[in-house]
Write an enzyme that holds these catalytic residues in place. Structure first.
Site, PDB file in Angstrom:
ATOM      1  NE  ARG A 228     -55.278   7.972  28.613  1.00  0.00           N
ATOM      2  CZ  ARG A 228     -55.981   8.060  29.737  1.00  0.00           C
ATOM      3  NH1 ARG A 228     -57.286   7.921  29.731  1.00  0.00           N
ATOM      4  NH2 ARG A 228     -55.367   8.332  30.889  1.00  0.00           N
ATOM      5  CG  HIS A 276     -61.521  11.744  28.840  1.00  0.00           C
ATOM      6  ND1 HIS A 276     -60.309  11.645  28.205  1.00  0.00           N
ATOM      7  CD2 HIS A 276     -61.404  10.950  29.937  1.00  0.00           C
ATOM      8  CE1 HIS A 276     -59.499  10.846  28.891  1.00  0.00           C
ATOM      9  NE2 HIS A 276     -60.157  10.409  29.954  1.00  0.00           N
TER      10      HIS A 276
END
Ligand code: NAP
Ligand code: GLV
Length: 313
Positions: A228, A276
């Site tokens: 993250r 991502h």
């Protein structure tokens, strides 16, 4: 009845796949006409504020992602309903593929040879064999443990750091805050596969980068963050990549996504940015996972891959 509440993904495609797999089981989306008391499961991604309102008979929240950090901050998340997160072989394989690609790239000094190529220079340097390189994986859960095993097979020395002690064949385990420093000090390439919690937030920071081993990789240690954005201090990474504290970084996640155009990270030659995409919960494989979760639970079996609300992951 299952309610789909998926944003920023192809909800129609998920619905189609789940309907095919669940047969007569009733599936609805937000726009359909239904009685909220009939909803037993809600399948969510980035749920709206009102998503859980008046779902009085909910048996489980199904989360499309492996990481539940954002979901756990939802202001109206029902506190006593279990959350099932995504954990599946295809996601795990994709993540290990990403980790392997980036570890091998940094081990073989891709940045250095690419620079030489651009400058038409013939700079012969022989990278050490993989068994001289120590890869440290933060997080030895579903994803980290698999990446560790795969890297071990490729010949790397592999260390792992987790919250509780682990016993994985061939992997040297470190655990808890007290063992973070010794773990970092033995690491040439640091891989982050931790969940984002208050304890792990900002762990990829300048102070920790200075603790990494500088003996083996001539341009300095490398970091790989596929967990993250909240784990990383992006100013620190930029500074460390510029002053040589880090030789290279591979970043798949960011504090703000998409990464803003004015981020200094874009232009750094030793920073490898991906949007991502390390591993995704795909409708192809994800629908069968969540269909099985519902079918099994309706048949009296336990829910799997439950989030521990006390630990926050
Ligand atoms: P997981 O199975 O829950 O594993 C988490 C690991 O982190 C566990 O080993 C846990 O230790 C360890 N941990 C948690 N808090 C810690 C702490 N304070 N100190 C040390 N270790 C700690 O999670 P996962 O399925 O492997 O997924 C990891 C993360 O990857 C997700 O949360 C998500 O954010 C990210 N992800 C990213 C992508 C992408 O495309 N970039 C895709 C999927 C997932 P214990 O074993 O002792 O509990
Ligand atoms: C993706 O980032 C996930 O958490 O599954």
């Amino acid at each position: 009845m299952l309610l789909l509440h998926l944003q920023e993904v192809d909800e129609k495609l998920w619905a189609k796949r789940l309907k095919k797999l669940l047969g007569n089981y009733k599936i609805v989306t937000r726009d359909d006409d239904f009685n909220r008391d009939d909803i037993r499961y809600i399948f969510v991604w980035k749920p709206e504020k009102s998503a859980f309102d008046a779902l009085n008979n909910l048996k489980a929240v199904l989360c499309l992602g492996a990481g539940v950090d954002a979901l756990l901050t939802h202001p109206h998340l029902p506190q006593s309903v279990p959350i099932v997160r995504y954990a599946n072989d295809d996601l795990t394989r994709c993540m290990s593929d990403y980790v392997i690609a980036n570890v091998t790239m940094h081990h073989r000094e891709f940045s250095r040879f690419r620079d030489d190529q651009i400058n038409r220079e013939w700079g012969q340097y022989y990278p050490p064999p993989s068994w001289d390189i120590s890869v440290g994986i933060m997080g030895l859960g579903v994803l980290g443990a698999d990446a560790a095993r795969q890297l071990k097979i490729l010949g790397y020395q592999v260390n792992g750091w987790s919250r509780s002690p682990k016993n994985i064949d061939g992997i040297t385990g470190f655990f808890g805050p007290d063992q973070l420093n010794p773990f970092l000090e033995q690491t040439d390439i640091l891989v982050n596969l931790l969940p984002l919690t208050p304890e792990t937030s900002g762990i990829l920071n300048y102070g920790n980068f200075t603790k990494l081993r500088r003996r083996i990789l001539p341009n300095g240690p490398a970091i790989i963050n596929a967990a993250r954005g909240g784990h990383q201090n992006e100013m620190d990474i930029e500074k460390a990549l510029k002053d040589g504290t880090l030789g290279a970084a591979s970043l798949d996640v960011f504090n703000i996504e998409p990464l803003p155009k004015n981020s200094g990270l874009w232009q750094l030659k030793n920073c490898y940015i991906t949007p991502h995409i390390a591993a995704i919960s795909s409708p192809e494989n994800g629908a069968s996972y969540f269909a099985r979760v519902i079918r099994d639970h309706e048949n009296g079996l336990d829910l799997i891959n439950l989030v521990d609300m006390d630990c926050g992951y």
